[in-house]
Write a protein that holds these residues in place. Sequence first.
Motif, PDB file in Angstrom:
ATOM      1  N   ILE A 111      -9.068  -2.147   0.771  1.00  0.00           N
ATOM      2  CA  ILE A 111      -8.510  -0.818   0.512  1.00  0.00           C
ATOM      3  C   ILE A 111      -7.050  -0.733   0.944  1.00  0.00           C
ATOM      4  CG2 ILE A 111      -8.706   1.629   1.063  1.00  0.00           C
ATOM      5  CD1 ILE A 111     -11.766   1.215   1.230  1.00  0.00           C
ATOM      6  N   ALA A 112      -6.751  -1.113   2.181  1.00  0.00           N
ATOM      7  CA  ALA A 112      -5.365  -0.999   2.664  1.00  0.00           C
ATOM      8  C   ALA A 112      -4.453  -1.987   1.944  1.00  0.00           C
ATOM      9  CB  ALA A 112      -5.306  -1.222   4.174  1.00  0.00           C
ATOM     10  N   VAL A 118      -0.439  -1.774  -4.768  1.00  0.00           N
ATOM     11  CA  VAL A 118      -0.135  -0.838  -5.861  1.00  0.00           C
ATOM     12  C   VAL A 118       1.329  -0.418  -5.793  1.00  0.00           C
ATOM     13  CG1 VAL A 118      -0.588   1.469  -6.800  1.00  0.00           C
ATOM     14  CG2 VAL A 118      -2.496   0.009  -6.113  1.00  0.00           C
ATOM     15  N   VAL A 119       1.769  -0.006  -4.605  1.00  0.00           N
ATOM     16  CA  VAL A 119       3.152   0.452  -4.451  1.00  0.00           C
ATOM     17  C   VAL A 119       4.129  -0.681  -4.763  1.00  0.00           C
ATOM     18  CG1 VAL A 119       4.867   1.324  -2.818  1.00  0.00           C
ATOM     19  CG2 VAL A 119       2.545   2.264  -2.816  1.00  0.00           C
ATOM     20  N   LEU A 120       3.885  -1.864  -4.225  1.00  0.00           N
ATOM     21  CA  LEU A 120       4.808  -2.983  -4.430  1.00  0.00           C
ATOM     22  C   LEU A 120       4.887  -3.424  -5.887  1.00  0.00           C
ATOM     23  CD1 LEU A 120       4.037  -5.104  -1.249  1.00  0.00           C
ATOM     24  CD2 LEU A 120       6.110  -3.778  -1.724  1.00  0.00           C
ATOM     25  N   ALA A 145      -3.606   6.468  -2.691  1.00  0.00           N
ATOM     26  CA  ALA A 145      -4.472   5.492  -2.023  1.00  0.00           C
ATOM     27  C   ALA A 145      -4.137   5.374  -0.538  1.00  0.00           C
ATOM     28  CB  ALA A 145      -4.361   4.131  -2.708  1.00  0.00           C
ATOM     29  N   ILE A 146      -2.855   5.321  -0.215  1.00  0.00           N
ATOM     30  CA  ILE A 146      -2.457   5.221   1.198  1.00  0.00           C
ATOM     31  C   ILE A 146      -2.867   6.482   1.956  1.00  0.00           C
ATOM     32  CG2 ILE A 146      -0.459   5.130   2.752  1.00  0.00           C
ATOM     33  CD1 ILE A 146       0.825   3.222   0.612  1.00  0.00           C
ATOM     34  N   ALA A 147      -2.638   7.648   1.356  1.00  0.00           N
ATOM     35  CA  ALA A 147      -3.033   8.907   2.009  1.00  0.00           C
ATOM     36  C   ALA A 147      -4.550   8.956   2.201  1.00  0.00           C
ATOM     37  CB  ALA A 147      -2.557  10.097   1.182  1.00  0.00           C
ATOM     38  N   GLY A 148      -5.295   8.511   1.197  1.00  0.00           N
ATOM     39  CA  GLY A 148      -6.754   8.474   1.327  1.00  0.00           C
ATOM     40  C   GLY A 148      -7.205   7.530   2.428  1.00  0.00           C
ATOM     41  N   PHE A 149      -6.536   6.378   2.536  1.00  0.00           N
ATOM     42  CA  PHE A 149      -6.887   5.423   3.590  1.00  0.00           C
ATOM     43  C   PHE A 149      -6.604   6.015   4.972  1.00  0.00           C
ATOM     44  CE2 PHE A 149      -5.785   1.934   6.477  1.00  0.00           C
ATOM     45  CZ  PHE A 149      -6.979   1.234   6.451  1.00  0.00           C
ATOM     46  N   VAL A 150      -5.434   6.639   5.117  1.00  0.00           N
ATOM     47  CA  VAL A 150      -5.075   7.253   6.400  1.00  0.00           C
ATOM     48  C   VAL A 150      -6.082   8.356   6.751  1.00  0.00           C
ATOM     49  CG1 VAL A 150      -3.334   8.660   7.582  1.00  0.00           C
ATOM     50  CG2 VAL A 150      -2.640   6.618   6.291  1.00  0.00           C
ATOM     51  N   ALA A 151      -6.433   9.190   5.777  1.00  0.00           N
ATOM     52  CA  ALA A 151      -7.395  10.269   6.029  1.00  0.00           C
ATOM     53  C   ALA A 151      -8.765   9.705   6.394  1.00  0.00           C
ATOM     54  CB  ALA A 151      -7.494  11.184   4.809  1.00  0.00           C
ATOM     55  N   THR A 152      -9.151   8.603   5.748  1.00  0.00           N
ATOM     56  CA  THR A 152     -10.433   7.962   6.075  1.00  0.00           C
ATOM     57  C   THR A 152     -10.418   7.456   7.511  1.00  0.00           C
ATOM     58  OG1 THR A 152     -10.751   7.260   3.780  1.00  0.00           O
ATOM     59  CG2 THR A 152     -12.037   6.117   5.448  1.00  0.00           C
ATOM     60  N   MET A 153      -9.368   6.726   7.870  1.00  0.00           N
ATOM     61  CA  MET A 153      -9.286   6.155   9.215  1.00  0.00           C
ATOM     62  C   MET A 153      -9.159   7.241  10.288  1.00  0.00           C
ATOM     63  SD  MET A 153      -9.802   3.081   8.471  1.00  0.00           S
ATOM     64  CE  MET A 153      -9.623   2.303  10.053  1.00  0.00           C
ATOM     65  N   ALA A 154      -8.478   8.340   9.957  1.00  0.00           N
ATOM     66  CA  ALA A 154      -8.297   9.435  10.913  1.00  0.00           C
ATOM     67  C   ALA A 154      -9.519  10.361  10.955  1.00  0.00           C
ATOM     68  CB  ALA A 154      -7.048  10.238  10.561  1.00  0.00           C
ATOM     69  N   ALA A 169      -8.908   6.543  -1.509  1.00  0.00           N
ATOM     70  CA  ALA A 169      -8.217   5.332  -1.052  1.00  0.00           C
ATOM     71  C   ALA A 169      -8.517   4.141  -1.959  1.00  0.00           C
ATOM     72  CB  ALA A 169      -8.616   5.007   0.387  1.00  0.00           C
ATOM     73  N   ALA A 170      -9.748   4.011  -2.419  1.00  0.00           N
ATOM     74  CA  ALA A 170     -10.170   2.811  -3.148  1.00  0.00           C
ATOM     75  C   ALA A 170      -9.958   2.895  -4.660  1.00  0.00           C
ATOM     76  CB  ALA A 170     -11.645   2.534  -2.859  1.00  0.00           C
ATOM     77  N   PHE A 171     -10.285   4.015  -5.269  1.00  0.00           N
ATOM     78  CA  PHE A 171     -10.263   4.088  -6.733  1.00  0.00           C
ATOM     79  C   PHE A 171      -8.876   3.912  -7.346  1.00  0.00           C
ATOM     80  CE2 PHE A 171     -14.499   6.629  -7.199  1.00  0.00           C
ATOM     81  CZ  PHE A 171     -15.193   5.555  -6.687  1.00  0.00           C
ATOM     82  N   PRO A 172      -7.795   4.474  -6.765  1.00  0.00           N
ATOM     83  CA  PRO A 172      -6.478   4.250  -7.369  1.00  0.00           C
ATOM     84  C   PRO A 172      -6.084   2.772  -7.436  1.00  0.00           C
ATOM     85  CG  PRO A 172      -6.355   6.095  -5.867  1.00  0.00           C
ATOM     86  CD  PRO A 172      -7.706   5.449  -5.669  1.00  0.00           C
ATOM     87  N   VAL A 173      -6.559   1.983  -6.495  1.00  0.00           N
ATOM     88  CA  VAL A 173      -6.237   0.550  -6.492  1.00  0.00           C
ATOM     89  C   VAL A 173      -6.827  -0.111  -7.732  1.00  0.00           C
ATOM     90  CG1 VAL A 173      -6.568  -1.622  -5.238  1.00  0.00           C
ATOM     91  CG2 VAL A 173      -6.105   0.501  -3.970  1.00  0.00           C
ATOM     92  N   LEU A 174      -8.071   0.181  -8.021  1.00  0.00           N
ATOM     93  CA  LEU A 174      -8.712  -0.425  -9.187  1.00  0.00           C
ATOM     94  C   LEU A 174      -8.151   0.137 -10.490  1.00  0.00           C
ATOM     95  CD1 LEU A 174     -12.353  -0.553  -7.803  1.00  0.00           C
ATOM     96  CD2 LEU A 174     -10.662  -2.384  -7.891  1.00  0.00           C
ATOM     97  N   ILE A 175      -7.870   1.433 -10.507  1.00  0.00           N
ATOM     98  CA  ILE A 175      -7.273   2.044 -11.700  1.00  0.00           C
ATOM     99  C   ILE A 175      -5.924   1.388 -11.991  1.00  0.00           C
ATOM    100  CG2 ILE A 175      -6.243   4.178 -12.600  1.00  0.00           C
ATOM    101  CD1 ILE A 175      -8.506   5.668 -11.016  1.00  0.00           C
ATOM    102  N   TRP A 176      -5.094   1.224 -10.949  1.00  0.00           N
ATOM    103  CA  TRP A 176      -3.779   0.619 -11.154  1.00  0.00           C
ATOM    104  C   TRP A 176      -3.884  -0.849 -11.559  1.00  0.00           C
ATOM    105  CZ3 TRP A 176       0.737   1.569 -12.721  1.00  0.00           C
ATOM    106  CH2 TRP A 176       1.786   0.659 -12.527  1.00  0.00           C
ATOM    107  N   ALA A 177      -4.835  -1.568 -10.998  1.00  0.00           N
ATOM    108  CA  ALA A 177      -4.995  -2.974 -11.376  1.00  0.00           C
ATOM    109  C   ALA A 177      -5.281  -3.087 -12.871  1.00  0.00           C
ATOM    110  CB  ALA A 177      -6.112  -3.622 -10.557  1.00  0.00           C
TER     111      ALA A 177
END
Length: 190
Positions: A111-112, A118-120, A145-154, A169-177
């Motif tokens: 996820i992270a 995605v950003v890079l 995705a980053i905001a979702g990951f931060v919210a998940t971890m927090a 956090a996870a779905f945007p990564v797969l959508i972008w791929a």
Amino acid sequence: MLVVVQSRWTTPYSWTRNAISDLGAETCFQSEHVDTWVCSPWHVLANVSWILSGLCLTAGALLAARIFGRRWPARAGFALYAAAGIGLVMVGFNPEDTRIAPHTIGAIVAIAGGAVAVVLTAVAMISDGRTPALGRIGIALGVIAIAGFVATMAKVGGAEMFGLWERLAAFPVLIWAIMHGVAMLTRPAV
């Protein structure tokens, strides 16, 4: 595939509360995130789908990096995509209820690492000048995705919101791929 696995549940399944990984649990157990039992009759299908997705993501990243990875954002992004794919494979081989440590490591890497990838890769797409509009969509997906990951971890919103943040956090990564892969196939490298 995960919707198919979810459809076989006899206990309630919530996209806002249940972890995605609950779909791959090999045993039935009382989850700390939901006030019900986690019991996934088709857990094998969920785990196989994560393994296959991870292998495809890693292979795609390695192949694309050879063609499109000339600049550092692209190289770093594709390397992180490959790592994210390996993380997904780890998740599939290590269900949350039987091997939590490797499962958690794999999920965090998937996820992270995927969110930063995605950003890079979106930045690389903008900088090469061929598809800047699509690159901006990628940056937006990466930020989500980053905001979702931060919210998940927090643990924002506690157990009531865990599943929602994890999906954001996870779905945007797969959508972008998928979007990035299609763009690369339809717009050859210059």
